[in-house]
Design a protein around this motif. Sequence first.
Motif, short mmCIF file in Angstrom:
data_model
loop_
_atom_site.label_atom_id
_atom_site.label_comp_id
_atom_site.label_asym_id
_atom_site.label_seq_id
_atom_site.Cartn_x
_atom_site.Cartn_y
_atom_site.Cartn_z
N TYR A 88 29.99 52.15 37.95
CA TYR A 88 30.19 50.85 37.30
C TYR A 88 31.43 50.85 36.40
O TYR A 88 32.29 49.97 36.52
N GLU A 89 31.54 51.79 35.50
CA GLU A 89 32.67 51.82 34.56
C GLU A 89 34.00 51.95 35.30
O GLU A 89 34.98 51.27 34.96
N TRP A 90 34.04 52.83 36.29
CA TRP A 90 35.27 52.98 37.07
C TRP A 90 35.64 51.66 37.75
O TRP A 90 36.80 51.24 37.74
N LEU A 91 34.62 50.98 38.32
CA LEU A 91 34.88 49.74 39.04
C LEU A 91 35.38 48.64 38.09
O LEU A 91 36.31 47.90 38.44
N VAL A 92 34.82 48.55 36.92
CA VAL A 92 35.28 47.56 35.93
C VAL A 92 36.76 47.80 35.60
O VAL A 92 37.56 46.87 35.60
N LYS A 93 37.13 49.05 35.37
CA LYS A 93 38.53 49.38 35.06
C LYS A 93 39.43 49.06 36.25
O LYS A 93 40.54 48.53 36.07
N TRP A 94 38.98 49.35 37.45
CA TRP A 94 39.76 49.09 38.65
C TRP A 94 40.00 47.58 38.81
O TRP A 94 41.12 47.15 39.08
N ILE A 95 38.96 46.80 38.62
CA ILE A 95 39.08 45.34 38.74
C ILE A 95 39.94 44.79 37.61
O ILE A 95 40.77 43.90 37.83
N ALA A 96 39.77 45.31 36.40
CA ALA A 96 40.55 44.83 35.25
C ALA A 96 42.05 45.01 35.47
O ALA A 96 42.85 44.16 35.06
N ARG A 130 43.50 44.73 38.27
CA ARG A 130 43.90 43.70 39.23
C ARG A 130 43.88 42.30 38.63
O ARG A 130 44.70 41.47 38.98
N THR A 131 42.90 42.02 37.77
CA THR A 131 42.72 40.66 37.26
C THR A 131 43.34 40.43 35.89
O THR A 131 43.49 39.28 35.48
N GLN A 132 43.64 41.51 35.17
CA GLN A 132 44.16 41.41 33.81
C GLN A 132 43.17 40.70 32.88
O GLN A 132 43.57 40.08 31.90
N ASN A 133 41.87 40.78 33.20
CA ASN A 133 40.86 40.09 32.41
C ASN A 133 39.60 40.95 32.38
O ASN A 133 38.91 41.09 33.40
N TRP A 134 39.30 41.50 31.21
CA TRP A 134 38.17 42.42 31.08
C TRP A 134 36.83 41.72 31.36
O TRP A 134 35.96 42.27 32.02
N ASN A 168 37.41 41.78 47.72
CA ASN A 168 37.04 40.52 48.37
C ASN A 168 36.54 39.51 47.33
O ASN A 168 36.85 38.31 47.42
N LEU A 169 35.79 39.97 46.35
CA LEU A 169 35.31 39.07 45.29
C LEU A 169 36.45 38.58 44.41
O LEU A 169 36.46 37.41 44.00
N VAL A 170 37.42 39.45 44.13
CA VAL A 170 38.59 39.05 43.35
C VAL A 170 39.37 37.96 44.11
O VAL A 170 39.78 36.96 43.52
N ILE A 171 39.54 38.15 45.40
CA ILE A 171 40.25 37.16 46.22
C ILE A 171 39.48 35.84 46.25
O ILE A 171 40.08 34.77 46.09
N ASP A 172 38.16 35.90 46.41
CA ASP A 172 37.35 34.69 46.39
C ASP A 172 37.49 33.95 45.07
O ASP A 172 37.61 32.73 45.04
#
Length: 170
Positions: A17-25, A27-31, A68-72
Amino acid sequence: MSSNTSNSLNSLYQAHYEWLVKWIARRTQNWGDAQDLAQDTFVKLLGRPDKTEGIKSTKAWLAKIADNLVIDQARRQILERNYLAMLANMPEAMAPSAEQKWETLELLDQIDKLLNGLKPKEKLAFLMVRLEGLAYKEVAKQLGVSLSSAEKYVAKAMMTCYMNTYGLDE
């Protein structure tokens, strides 16, 4: 869901979970969005626990779902911005209620998901025929393509809608 599957998903969540949050952050620049999307990634897995078996690279697999969720989310934000910009140019007396705005945004999102994967001309041809009621000949003229191309675009869009509704799994 079996106890083993539940434990497996719980372990997966705890470990990544923590790794995934950092990975997505990154990409999105939004915690906040990153936390929501990471949570949504694992919620997706709850609906399909059988998919967790035999994964070779857990991080790559989770990243693909999250991507895929980020793109959606980005697609939905673009739809929302465009819709709200259109409403801003509308006379106040004709403006829809908050509920109508939300329902329209949901409908636009569903249509976008159904047409996912099509080229812009294919989407446009489909929308011109189905929403505006234009004849194929008029669509061809407006898009600057042959009549047979306009027909093929709409047929492909209809097949894509069908497959995205009833067909292939993700």
